[in-house]
Design a protein around this motif. Structure first.
Motif, PDB file in Angstrom:
ATOM      1  N   MET A  89       0.829  -1.207   0.000  1.00  0.00           N
ATOM      2  CA  MET A  89       0.000   0.000   0.000  1.00  0.00           C
ATOM      3  C   MET A  89       0.864   1.258   0.000  1.00  0.00           C
ATOM      4  SD  MET A  89      -3.006  -1.276  -0.134  1.00  0.00           S
ATOM      5  CE  MET A  89      -4.365  -0.290   0.489  1.00  0.00           C
ATOM      6  N   LEU A  90       1.954   1.260   0.751  1.00  0.00           N
ATOM      7  CA  LEU A  90       2.834   2.433   0.780  1.00  0.00           C
ATOM      8  C   LEU A  90       3.515   2.626  -0.578  1.00  0.00           C
ATOM      9  CD1 LEU A  90       3.896   4.712   2.526  1.00  0.00           C
ATOM     10  CD2 LEU A  90       5.757   3.218   3.259  1.00  0.00           C
ATOM     11  N   SER A 128      -3.353  17.042   6.163  1.00  0.00           N
ATOM     12  CA  SER A 128      -2.197  16.337   5.588  1.00  0.00           C
ATOM     13  C   SER A 128      -2.452  14.839   5.623  1.00  0.00           C
ATOM     14  CB  SER A 128      -0.920  16.704   6.358  1.00  0.00           C
ATOM     15  OG  SER A 128      -0.636  18.072   6.256  1.00  0.00           O
ATOM     16  N   LEU A 129      -3.524  14.428   4.974  1.00  0.00           N
ATOM     17  CA  LEU A 129      -3.945  13.032   4.985  1.00  0.00           C
ATOM     18  C   LEU A 129      -4.291  12.599   3.567  1.00  0.00           C
ATOM     19  CD1 LEU A 129      -6.276  12.991   8.122  1.00  0.00           C
ATOM     20  CD2 LEU A 129      -4.030  11.926   7.946  1.00  0.00           C
ATOM     21  N   GLY A 130      -4.139  11.326   3.309  1.00  0.00           N
ATOM     22  CA  GLY A 130      -4.530  10.735   2.050  1.00  0.00           C
ATOM     23  C   GLY A 130      -4.880   9.285   2.263  1.00  0.00           C
ATOM     24  N   VAL A 131      -5.444   8.674   1.243  1.00  0.00           N
ATOM     25  CA  VAL A 131      -5.782   7.255   1.330  1.00  0.00           C
ATOM     26  C   VAL A 131      -5.318   6.573   0.048  1.00  0.00           C
ATOM     27  CG1 VAL A 131      -7.768   7.603   2.825  1.00  0.00           C
ATOM     28  CG2 VAL A 131      -8.086   7.578   0.348  1.00  0.00           C
ATOM     29  N   VAL A 132      -5.021   5.284   0.168  1.00  0.00           N
ATOM     30  CA  VAL A 132      -4.766   4.433  -0.984  1.00  0.00           C
ATOM     31  C   VAL A 132      -5.634   3.197  -0.818  1.00  0.00           C
ATOM     32  CG1 VAL A 132      -2.735   3.422   0.152  1.00  0.00           C
ATOM     33  CG2 VAL A 132      -3.035   3.175  -2.310  1.00  0.00           C
ATOM     34  N   VAL A 133      -6.328   2.820  -1.882  1.00  0.00           N
ATOM     35  CA  VAL A 133      -7.198   1.639  -1.861  1.00  0.00           C
ATOM     36  C   VAL A 133      -6.849   0.765  -3.063  1.00  0.00           C
ATOM     37  CG1 VAL A 133      -9.076   2.871  -0.712  1.00  0.00           C
ATOM     38  CG2 VAL A 133      -8.993   2.812  -3.201  1.00  0.00           C
ATOM     39  N   LYS A 134      -7.234  -0.491  -2.969  1.00  0.00           N
ATOM     40  CA  LYS A 134      -7.025  -1.362  -4.119  1.00  0.00           C
ATOM     41  C   LYS A 134      -8.182  -2.344  -4.223  1.00  0.00           C
ATOM     42  CE  LYS A 134      -4.113  -5.126  -2.215  1.00  0.00           C
ATOM     43  NZ  LYS A 134      -2.810  -5.806  -2.365  1.00  0.00           N
ATOM     44  N   GLY A 135      -8.470  -2.762  -5.438  1.00  0.00           N
ATOM     45  CA  GLY A 135      -9.547  -3.707  -5.689  1.00  0.00           C
ATOM     46  C   GLY A 135      -9.139  -4.689  -6.767  1.00  0.00           C
TER      47      GLY A 135
END
Length: 526
Positions: A193-194, A219-226
């Motif tokens: 994810m990083l 100062s935030l973000g997200v990472v997603v995966k499918g």
């Protein structure tokens, strides 16, 4: 034999090639749709990070609101109330000189010298943050701890990634200043994810799609995966299947496609005819001041009856957008609203009608010029014609911002309709100058219920108050909803508790009856 073989090959090619091309096109379409859905999921996750962060800061502000002596019984009692009132807060209390001082969880520890390490990160507005901070009472539990001016709160990291998702797609929340994962859903691989975050989601994988999103305020973000769906993985099997099914199945599918296309074209033609002949009806749903019970305006809504059957606006409005008819439909609604309500608007200068517009009319000044021309010399103030647009109409920010500003400069208030349903970030409230925010019915329905989405409406209300915009709650059906909304400072509402959408004659009679009786509005008969 050569001629027969040629015909067989030609027949096979005529059968198989269109199918393979169709499968390839379908595969590309599925890939684009999956990526778009994943981006929407990432945007939804960003809203969650904003809400959790906002709640942590609100809890600190509440802790500091009363100036009781730190660690006094009164202070600890207030800290316990803060923990109870905020869903994501696990602990709250006082710190100082690199030590824990007290909290309701572990009491007054000023004499025990419970050391607190230096914060891992400091925000530009003075907040200190510890990631994976172990609680003094546990060697296992690790919290995210946020502090400012001697007060702190502890947040469960899973609050950032605890999003209802039937597909169970992995998600990680990132501190964008440090490129550090601060929360990770169960089963997600931190290194993977990083890496996806650092590469902005551009990972070459045959199995997974990735998407990232940034908070517009933190100062935030997200990472997603499918998981990636591919229709071409078993291409030999597909080839064999379609060869065996042959021309008969192709003919059947061709006939079905012809029927579907004919039906679509017929439906589109019927809508185009209805708009050109002004056969679209307009009804008006009252908007009521929740504090005074006074009807302050109405929303104009399009209705279409085809062959004696009412067609849902969700269907025919979407069809109008797909086939370039939406501007004509909006113009028709404006014309009918002015025809119906000009006399009423002249007699009541504070009364207004709001008109829904599409994203196309926020990209150019065309509709504003049309409204300006129609209002010239008829005695209706610009503020009596209000503009409503859904969240997705604002997506092309650079193009629409200038048009929105022009509407407001001309005196037309701007509403964001159905706010919260688009899974967009809260950037609209910061980058666009708007006047009114409408809370979607789906969130109003959860008021007083133990639902996962019941926390959204209070946060939307709080942020709207902070930004100084008025609020309209949609879909009000119960008096307890009105009591709750009035208590939270919501100014206006609409819904069946007050009245269903009505034609002009019904609206005039309804207003006259209210004026004559001076009685509160009664729920509409269903």
């Amino acid at each position: 034999m050569s001629l027969i073989a040629a015909y067989i090959a030609l027949g096979c090619a005529a059968t198989v090639l269109p199918v393979l091309v169709s499968v390839y096109v379908a595969n590309e379409h599925v890939a684009r749709r999956e990526q778009a859905d994943l981006r929407a999921y990432a945007a939804k996750a960003v809203i969650r990070t904003d809400l959790v962060t906002y709640q942590a800061r609100a809890a600190i502000a509440e802790l500091r609101a009363e100036h009781a002596e730190p660690c006094s019984p009164e202070y600890l009692q207030r800290a316990a109330r803060v923990i109870f009132n905020h869903l994501y807060v696990r602990d709250a209390g006082a710190i100082g000189d690199g030590r824990y001082l007290c909290s309701p969880l572990f009491g007054d520890v000023r004499t025990q010298d419970v050391v607190l390490p230096p914060p891992r990160w400091r925000s530009s507005d003075g907040y200190q943050v510890w990631f994976k901070q172990k609680n003094p009472l546990s060697d296992v539990r690790e919290d995210i701890q946020v502090a400012r001016d001697g007060e702190y709160v502890s947040i469960d990291p899973q609050s950032f990634v605890d999003i209802i998702d039937p597909a169970g797609r992995p998600i990680a929340t990132i501190n964008t200043d440090l490129n550090l994962i601060i929360a990770l859903s169960a089963g997600a691989d931190a290194e993977d994810m990083l890496n996806a975050w650092k590469r902005a989601g551009r990972i070459d994988s045959s199995e997974w799609n990735y998407a990232v999103a940034h908070s517009s305020t933190r100062s935030l973000g997200v990472v997603v995966k499918g998981r990636r769906t591919s229709l071409l993985r078993d291409w030999p099997g597909l080839l064999t299947m379609w060869l065996s099914m042959g021309v008969a199945l192709g003919a059947a599918l061709g006939w079905l496609a012809f029927k579907l296309i004919s039906r679509q074209v017929s439906f589109q033609a019927s809508l185009e005819w209805a708009i050109s002949r002004k056969a679209i009806d307009v009804v008006y749903q009252p908007i009521v001041s929740l504090a005074t019970n006074e009807c302050v305006g109405v929303e104009a809504l399009a209705r279409w009856t085809l062959n004696g059957r009412e067609i849902s606006p969700d269907i025919f409005v979407a069809l109008a957008e797909q086939h370039g008819l939406i501007q004509s439909l909006t113009d028709l609604v404006l014309d009918k609203a002015l025809d119906d309500l000009t006399e009423l608007l002249r007699s009541q200068p504070s009364f207004y009608v709001s008109v829904n517009v599409s994203g196309d009319d926020l990209c150019t000044p065309r509709f504003l010029n049309l409204v300006t021309a129609k209002l010239a010399g008829i005695g209706i103030r610009a503020a009596q014609i209000r503009i409503e647009a859904t969240e997705r109409s604002f997506l092309n920010a650079d193009v629409t911002r200038q048009t929105i500003a022009a509407f407001r400069s001309a005196g037309h208030p701007i509403y964001i309709d159905d706010f919260g349903t688009g899974y967009s970030s809260l950037a609209y409230l910061h980058t666009f100058m708007i006047d009114v925010l409408k809370i979607d019915k789906s969130f109003v329905d959860t008021i007083g219920q133990d639902a996962a989405s019941s926390i959204v409406a209070p946060h939307i209300i709080d942020m709207a108050h902070e930004l100084g915009v008025e609020i309209v709650a949609e879909g009000i059906e119960r008096t307890e909803q009105v009591e709750y909304l009035v208590g939270r400072g919501v100014q206006y509402g609409q819904g069946w508790l007050f009245a269903k959408p009505m034609r002009r004659e019904e609206l005039v009679a309804w207003l006259e009856a209210r004026r004559a009786s001076h009685a509160p509005a009664q729920p509409a008969i269903q």
